[in-house]
Design a protein around this motif. Structure first.
Motif, PDB file in Angstrom:
ATOM      1  N   VAL A   1       0.832  -1.209   0.000  1.00  0.00           N
ATOM      2  CA  VAL A   1       0.000   0.000   0.000  1.00  0.00           C
ATOM      3  C   VAL A   1       0.860   1.250   0.000  1.00  0.00           C
ATOM      4  O   VAL A   1       0.590   2.221  -0.721  1.00  0.00           O
ATOM      5  CB  VAL A   1      -0.953  -0.013   1.209  1.00  0.00           C
ATOM      6  CG1 VAL A   1      -1.680   1.322   1.349  1.00  0.00           C
ATOM      7  CG2 VAL A   1      -1.978  -1.140   1.077  1.00  0.00           C
ATOM      8  N   LYS A   2       1.920   1.244   0.795  1.00  0.00           N
ATOM      9  CA  LYS A   2       2.820   2.396   0.835  1.00  0.00           C
ATOM     10  C   LYS A   2       3.456   2.643  -0.526  1.00  0.00           C
ATOM     11  O   LYS A   2       3.603   3.785  -0.973  1.00  0.00           O
ATOM     12  CB  LYS A   2       3.905   2.170   1.890  1.00  0.00           C
ATOM     13  CG  LYS A   2       4.831   3.361   2.079  1.00  0.00           C
ATOM     14  CD  LYS A   2       5.845   3.099   3.193  1.00  0.00           C
ATOM     15  CE  LYS A   2       6.759   4.306   3.394  1.00  0.00           C
ATOM     16  NZ  LYS A   2       7.746   4.057   4.480  1.00  0.00           N
TER      17      LYS A   2
ATOM     18  N   ILE B   1       2.206   1.818  -3.601  1.00  0.00           N
ATOM     19  CA  ILE B   1       1.292   2.333  -4.625  1.00  0.00           C
ATOM     20  C   ILE B   1       0.760   3.720  -4.272  1.00  0.00           C
ATOM     21  O   ILE B   1       0.218   4.415  -5.143  1.00  0.00           O
ATOM     22  CB  ILE B   1       0.114   1.367  -4.869  1.00  0.00           C
ATOM     23  CG1 ILE B   1      -0.769   1.240  -3.626  1.00  0.00           C
ATOM     24  CG2 ILE B   1       0.616   0.017  -5.330  1.00  0.00           C
ATOM     25  CD1 ILE B   1      -2.014   0.403  -3.850  1.00  0.00           C
ATOM     26  N   GLN B   2       0.927   4.129  -3.011  1.00  0.00           N
ATOM     27  CA  GLN B   2       0.474   5.466  -2.620  1.00  0.00           C
ATOM     28  C   GLN B   2       1.536   6.543  -2.838  1.00  0.00           C
ATOM     29  O   GLN B   2       1.327   7.703  -2.480  1.00  0.00           O
ATOM     30  CB  GLN B   2       0.014   5.469  -1.158  1.00  0.00           C
ATOM     31  CG  GLN B   2      -1.319   4.760  -0.950  1.00  0.00           C
ATOM     32  CD  GLN B   2      -1.798   4.798   0.483  1.00  0.00           C
ATOM     33  OE1 GLN B   2      -0.999   4.936   1.415  1.00  0.00           O
ATOM     34  NE2 GLN B   2      -3.102   4.691   0.678  1.00  0.00           N
ATOM     35  N   ASP B   3       2.618   6.165  -3.457  1.00  0.00           N
ATOM     36  CA  ASP B   3       3.668   7.116  -3.817  1.00  0.00           C
ATOM     37  C   ASP B   3       3.075   8.180  -4.746  1.00  0.00           C
ATOM     38  O   ASP B   3       2.601   7.875  -5.843  1.00  0.00           O
ATOM     39  CB  ASP B   3       4.807   6.373  -4.506  1.00  0.00           C
ATOM     40  CG  ASP B   3       5.976   7.281  -4.868  1.00  0.00           C
ATOM     41  OD1 ASP B   3       6.982   6.768  -5.364  1.00  0.00           O
ATOM     42  OD2 ASP B   3       5.872   8.514  -4.664  1.00  0.00           O
ATOM     43  N   THR B   4       3.081   9.422  -4.322  1.00  0.00           N
ATOM     44  CA  THR B   4       2.432  10.503  -5.085  1.00  0.00           C
ATOM     45  C   THR B   4       3.170  10.858  -6.363  1.00  0.00           C
ATOM     46  O   THR B   4       2.645  11.599  -7.202  1.00  0.00           O
ATOM     47  CB  THR B   4       2.303  11.760  -4.211  1.00  0.00           C
ATOM     48  OG1 THR B   4       3.604  12.145  -3.736  1.00  0.00           O
ATOM     49  CG2 THR B   4       1.375  11.508  -3.033  1.00  0.00           C
TER      50      THR B   4
ATOM     51  N   THR C   1      -9.114   0.877   0.018  1.00  0.00           N
ATOM     52  CA  THR C   1      -7.913   1.698  -0.168  1.00  0.00           C
ATOM     53  C   THR C   1      -7.134   1.253  -1.397  1.00  0.00           C
ATOM     54  O   THR C   1      -6.735   2.072  -2.237  1.00  0.00           O
ATOM     55  CB  THR C   1      -7.010   1.611   1.080  1.00  0.00           C
ATOM     56  OG1 THR C   1      -7.719   2.133   2.215  1.00  0.00           O
ATOM     57  CG2 THR C   1      -5.727   2.408   0.880  1.00  0.00           C
ATOM     58  N   VAL C   2      -6.922  -0.054  -1.523  1.00  0.00           N
ATOM     59  CA  VAL C   2      -6.185  -0.586  -2.672  1.00  0.00           C
ATOM     60  C   VAL C   2      -6.974  -0.371  -3.957  1.00  0.00           C
ATOM     61  O   VAL C   2      -6.423   0.048  -4.981  1.00  0.00           O
ATOM     62  CB  VAL C   2      -5.878  -2.079  -2.463  1.00  0.00           C
ATOM     63  CG1 VAL C   2      -5.273  -2.698  -3.719  1.00  0.00           C
ATOM     64  CG2 VAL C   2      -4.926  -2.260  -1.279  1.00  0.00           C
TER      65      VAL C   2
ATOM     66  N   LYS D   1      -9.262   1.881  -4.715  1.00  0.00           N
ATOM     67  CA  LYS D   1      -9.291   3.286  -5.121  1.00  0.00           C
ATOM     68  C   LYS D   1      -7.967   3.720  -5.730  1.00  0.00           C
ATOM     69  O   LYS D   1      -7.927   4.399  -6.762  1.00  0.00           O
ATOM     70  CB  LYS D   1      -9.634   4.160  -3.921  1.00  0.00           C
ATOM     71  CG  LYS D   1      -9.684   5.645  -4.231  1.00  0.00           C
ATOM     72  CD  LYS D   1      -9.986   6.465  -2.977  1.00  0.00           C
ATOM     73  CE  LYS D   1      -9.981   7.953  -3.287  1.00  0.00           C
ATOM     74  NZ  LYS D   1     -10.223   8.765  -2.062  1.00  0.00           N
ATOM     75  N   ARG D   2      -6.865   3.306  -5.094  1.00  0.00           N
ATOM     76  CA  ARG D   2      -5.562   3.749  -5.571  1.00  0.00           C
ATOM     77  C   ARG D   2      -5.217   3.126  -6.919  1.00  0.00           C
ATOM     78  O   ARG D   2      -4.655   3.798  -7.804  1.00  0.00           O
ATOM     79  CB  ARG D   2      -4.480   3.393  -4.540  1.00  0.00           C
ATOM     80  CG  ARG D   2      -3.096   3.953  -4.889  1.00  0.00           C
ATOM     81  CD  ARG D   2      -3.130   5.441  -5.132  1.00  0.00           C
ATOM     82  NE  ARG D   2      -1.812   5.983  -5.459  1.00  0.00           N
ATOM     83  CZ  ARG D   2      -1.622   7.115  -6.135  1.00  0.00           C
ATOM     84  NH1 ARG D   2      -2.662   7.829  -6.544  1.00  0.00           N
ATOM     85  NH2 ARG D   2      -0.394   7.540  -6.382  1.00  0.00           N
TER      86      ARG D   2
ATOM     87  N   GLU E   1      -6.976   5.099  -9.477  1.00  0.00           N
ATOM     88  CA  GLU E   1      -6.320   6.396  -9.678  1.00  0.00           C
ATOM     89  C   GLU E   1      -5.086   6.277 -10.559  1.00  0.00           C
ATOM     90  O   GLU E   1      -4.709   7.227 -11.256  1.00  0.00           O
ATOM     91  CB  GLU E   1      -5.934   7.000  -8.326  1.00  0.00           C
ATOM     92  CG  GLU E   1      -7.121   7.444  -7.482  1.00  0.00           C
ATOM     93  CD  GLU E   1      -6.712   7.864  -6.083  1.00  0.00           C
ATOM     94  OE1 GLU E   1      -5.544   7.592  -5.708  1.00  0.00           O
ATOM     95  OE2 GLU E   1      -7.544   8.454  -5.368  1.00  0.00           O
TER      96      GLU E   1
END
Length: 648
Positions: free
Chosen positions: A78-79, A81-84, A115-116, A118-119, A122
């Motif tokens: 998760v961390k 794939i959440q890399d902006t 969470t997964v 949605k990301r 995106e």
């Protein structure tokens, strides 16, 4: 050669207590029986798969832990794939289906999967299959089993479309041969025979549970590919599937029409929660402008002559009737317009095969038909699949009968969700959409649930204004949609708005423009017990209040109870943003002064955002990670110092 013909998909799981892994293993085992190969890995095994280069479909099974976190095995994923800095098309090549596990007893239901999901969206990934969210509170299998059943056809269609796009007809031919277990290779394969050979076979299932694709003409496939399904119209694969439909529920109610003499029971006999009070509405104010998106009303009730008592923050229930026009319309469709004022006797049918059949507690043993449809049955209820199954037997048109069968079948689960549940379709909508459906009265009584009283927060203090009760609400609007072409107002809020219209617009034509007793309207109410949304007993204890829109309702009473008028006018903004501006004060009140925090209003779009903001504040002020801050918030909830009065 047989092994090479199996189509591969990547199967990832993220588990905390083993449930997600067990479900993934079940998918892995079933894959082989469908001619597919699942390459299964824990999502933490990043050295064994690479989503950045994955070309095959991906299936993800992920649980939720704590108060809404992904499981520990998925934290690094998760961390990552959440890399902006990742571009919006990072996963544009990816096709996936996701099954989330959770428990609705917790605030952040299935948040790990959400969470997964949605990301990935995106970052450009596409669903090849609808996301499933399974609830351990009611039984994971209610979602998991049908989700897995539908997965195989979705995968096979994905493989077929991939090969069509690539123009690799020989590979398509080989896939078809492996799936249909053909003894020889067919060299010339058209689309219709391909569809015929795509079969869903569950070994060990009874023959009645086999899901199969019917042979369809190639021109029909081509013509329906671009056709969107609707409430009354289906497209392949559902329209050409052999259906698994629920068993027909046995009838157990018998209705006998009697004369027109007698009186209907009192409304108080319909509830078991406590005493009902019929109280007059003395004042009504519209709090929003005429051009506002929502219409918010404040009503004042006179409870001086009753034993109704309350504290600020309490809730109470309003007993409301169904819309009179909808009741009349339903009577007309059922062919019972002339019998609306007839008394009916409702009994349990002798010899019924329904186990534990009993007289519904919310139906009087003797009352008029119109009374039952007005005050007892939730005619706006979203029909359950068992009701749809029963309606099949009341439908004479073959096409309409088939579509109702699809909507209640396992194969039509996504259509049911989209066109029935998510579209807020009710019985009247169905009867308009399927005009040959003519259900009996006993069927309605058997399947329509009890008309529920609606709950509202008290917006006043009995110390500040004795004998009066205020409450605030938005008039709920359900705009028209393709599945439901008629716009409607909420059952209770629409009724209340119509009821108090003379008070809101006294200059318009009313029966009594002077406001005399003849125009006084009364509504039945009763207390809702066991509410903990109250002020601290110690008036010296500080507290904060968060409630946008009608969420301020109980706080009006809070402020009245303290004889305090410190409200400041601020420009419109999200309340969670305001909370962050006062991070130190929030942390001080909650952590040092053992204060209270109240949240009232919409859950999905506000309350969750507020709790996220509080978690961020606790994490920042205590210099700890987010997981630890979430644990602290959970402790505050358990101590009833973080209290919510929220609705969805």
């Amino acid at each position: 050669m047989c092994c090479n013909l199996k189509r591969r998909f990547l199967l990832l799981y993220a588990t905390q207590k083993g449930q997600a892994k067990a479900i993934a293993e079940e998918i892995w085992q079933q894959a082989g029986t469908h001619g597919l190969e699942a390459d299964m890995h824990c999502i933490s095994e990043v050295d064994k798969y690479n989503l950045e280069t994955e070309k095959d479909p991906v299936v993800i099974v992920i649980s939720t832990t704590g108060t809404g976190d992904p499981p520990d095995t998925a934290r690094k994923f998760v961390k990552k794939i959440q890399d902006t800095t990742l571009p919006a098309d990072h996963f544009a090549h990816l096709q996936y289906g996701l099954l989330g596990l959770g428990d609705s007893e917790y605030t952040f239901f299935c948040n790990g999967g959400k969470t997964v999901d949605k990301r990935l969206q995106e970052l450009g990934a596409q669903h090849f299959y609808n996301t499933g969210l399974a609830d351990d509170c009611v039984g994971l299998e209610l979602v998991v089993d049908p989700w897995i059943d539908g997965l195989w056809l979705a995968l096979k269609e994905t493989f077929l479309l991939q090969k069509e796009k690539e123009g690799m007809s020989s590979v398509v031919n080989a896939v078809s041969g492996s799936l249909s277990a053909a003894p020889h290779v067919v060299h010339e394969l058209n689309l219709s025979s391909e569809v015929q050979n795509l079969k869903l076979e569950d070994e060990g299932e009874r023959s009645s549970d086999v899901l199969s694709q019917k042979l369809v003409d190639i021109s029909l496939v081509a013509s329906t590919r671009d056709t969107e399904p609707s409430l009354v119209h289906s497209v392949p694969p559902v329209s050409h599937s052999a259906l698994n439909i629920p068993a027909l529920p046995p009838e157990y109610i018998e209705v006998q029409f009697q004369g027109t003499h007698g009186e209907n029971p009192h409304l108080s006999s319909l509830i078991s929660e406590g005493t009902t009070f019929e109280v007059p509405v003395t004042k009504a104010y519209q709090l929003t402008r005429e051009d506002a998106i929502k219409t918010a009303l404040l009503l004042e009730l006179d409870v001086a002559d009753t034993a109704f008592d309350y504290q600020p923050g309490d809730a109470f229930c309003v007993m409301c009737p169904n819309n009179v026009n909808e009741v009349e319309e339903l009577l007309q469709i059922l062919g019972l317009s002339e019998k609306g004022e007839y008394f009916v006797c409702v009994k349990v049918k002798q010899g019924t095969k329904k186990k534990g059949a009993a007289h519904p507690q919310h139906i009087p043993e003797r009352s008029t038909l119109k009374f039952i449809l007005t005050w007892c049955l939730e005619i706006r209820a979203i029909p359950k699949k068992a009701f749809l199954r029963a309606l099949v037997e009341c439908t004479s048109d073959a096409g309409e009968k088939r579509r109702l069968q699809e909507l209640c079948s396992r194969q039509g689960a996504s259509d049911y969700t989209r066109f029935i549940r998510d579209s807020n379709v009710c019985l009247l909508d169905l009867l308009h959409a399927f005009p040959s459906c003519k259900p009996s009265l006993n069927l309605l009584i058997e399947h329509l649930p009890k008309l529920q009283a609606r709950s509202y927060s008290v917006s006043s203090s009995n110390l500040y204004q004795p004998g009066k009760l205020w409450f605030v609400f938005n008039v709920v609007e359900f705009p028209a949609s393709p599945a439901r072409p008629v716009s409607r107002k909420g059952v209770c809020t629409g009724w209340l708005a119509e009821l108090v219209a003379p008070l809101l617009h006294p200059n318009k034509n009313t029966l009594d423009t002077k406001g005399g007793s003849s125009s006084t309207v009364k509504i039945p109410i009763f207390a809702r017990p066991d509410n903990t949304f109250h002020l601290p007993a110690d008036p010296s204890v500080p507290f904060m209040m968060v409630g946008p829109g009608t969420g301020i309702s109980p706080f009006i009473g809070f402020l009245q109870h303290r004889d305090t008028s410190t409200a400041e006018v601020a420009p419109p903004k999200y309340v969670q943003d305001v909370i962050r501006l006062y991070a130190k004060e929030v942390a001080r009140v909650l952590l040092k002064e053992r204060g209270y925090f109240y949240v009232c209003g919409d859950k999905k779009h506000m309350a969750d955002g507020v709790s996220d903001a509080v978690v961020d504040i606790l994490s920042m002020e205590m210099e700890t990670d987010k997981l630890e801050a979430m644990k602290i918030l959970a402790t505050l909830r358990e101590a009833r110092r973080y209290l919510q009065d929220v609705w969805s």
